[in-house]
Design a protein around this motif. Structure first.
Motif, PDB file in Angstrom:
ATOM      1  N   GLN A   1       0.815  -1.226   0.000  1.00 25.59           N
ATOM      2  CA  GLN A   1       0.000   0.000   0.000  1.00 25.59           C
ATOM      3  C   GLN A   1       0.847   1.273   0.000  1.00 25.59           C
ATOM      4  N   LEU A   2       1.930   1.254  -0.762  1.00 23.72           N
ATOM      5  CA  LEU A   2       2.808   2.411  -0.879  1.00 23.72           C
ATOM      6  C   LEU A   2       2.922   2.800  -2.357  1.00 23.72           C
ATOM      7  N   ARG A   3       1.772   2.846  -3.000  1.00 24.86           N
ATOM      8  CA  ARG A   3       1.731   3.114  -4.439  1.00 24.86           C
ATOM      9  C   ARG A   3       2.477   4.389  -4.788  1.00 24.86           C
ATOM     10  N   THR A   4       3.121   4.355  -5.961  1.00 25.82           N
ATOM     11  CA  THR A   4       3.846   5.517  -6.454  1.00 25.82           C
ATOM     12  C   THR A   4       3.834   5.497  -7.972  1.00 25.82           C
ATOM     13  N   SER A   5       3.940   6.657  -8.561  1.00 29.41           N
ATOM     14  CA  SER A   5       3.987   6.730 -10.019  1.00 29.41           C
ATOM     15  C   SER A   5       5.368   6.279 -10.494  1.00 29.41           C
ATOM     16  N   ARG A   6       5.447   5.894 -11.747  1.00 27.68           N
ATOM     17  CA  ARG A   6       6.737   5.484 -12.307  1.00 27.68           C
ATOM     18  C   ARG A   6       7.724   6.648 -12.277  1.00 27.68           C
ATOM     19  N   ALA A   7       7.202   7.867 -12.539  1.00 31.66           N
ATOM     20  CA  ALA A   7       8.073   9.051 -12.536  1.00 31.66           C
ATOM     21  C   ALA A   7       8.645   9.301 -11.145  1.00 31.66           C
ATOM     22  N   GLU A   8       7.809   9.168 -10.115  1.00 29.56           N
ATOM     23  CA  GLU A   8       8.306   9.387  -8.762  1.00 29.56           C
ATOM     24  C   GLU A   8       9.281   8.292  -8.351  1.00 29.56           C
ATOM     25  N   LEU A   9       8.970   7.049  -8.694  1.00 27.95           N
ATOM     26  CA  LEU A   9       9.887   5.951  -8.377  1.00 27.95           C
ATOM     27  C   LEU A   9      11.226   6.184  -9.065  1.00 27.95           C
ATOM     28  N   ARG A  10      11.183   6.590 -10.327  1.00 23.17           N
ATOM     29  CA  ARG A  10      12.422   6.867 -11.062  1.00 23.17           C
ATOM     30  C   ARG A  10      13.220   7.980 -10.385  1.00 23.17           C
TER      31      ARG A  10
END
Length: 108
Positions: free
Chosen positions: A46-55
């Motif tokens: 439950q720590l969803r993140t966008s690909r851009a933020e993860l990158r």
């Protein structure tokens, strides 16, 4: 009220995600993973993140010397460095990465 603290909340979440990546790599992922698996694990906890933020977080961790990344056939492979282990276990503190708590569940 919360809208007044949006940047602080965003920074706190980013710092928590950065620590989570390091603790997952230092624990159950045994030092390495890929971006797709990491994204799936974030969803599971439950720590969803966008690909851009993860990158962005991966780039930050790499610039701090905590991880190394390599692109293999279009897939980003992430490897924990010793400095990342030091951060994940609380031996070293870095601004922008949450400090681990003694009861951190990602280390098991």
């Amino acid at each position: 009220m919360i809208a007044n603290h949006t940047d602080e909340i965003r920074q706190g979440l980013s710092a928590h995600r950065a620590l989570t990546i390091l603790q997952l790599l230092d624990g159950p992922l045994r030092g390495g993973t890929n971006e797709r698996l990491l994204t799936a694990l974030f969803e599971m906890i439950q720590l969803r993140t966008s690909r851009a933020e993860l990158r962005s977080i991966l780039d930050f961790l790499e610039s701090e010397g905590a991880i190394s990344t390599t692109v293999v056939e279009g897939l980003t492979v992430i490897v924990l460095k010793y400095h990342g282990h030091e951060i994940a276990t609380g031996l070293v503190s870095i601004e922008g990465i949450e400090k681990p708590k003694p009861d951190a569940s990602y280390l098991e």
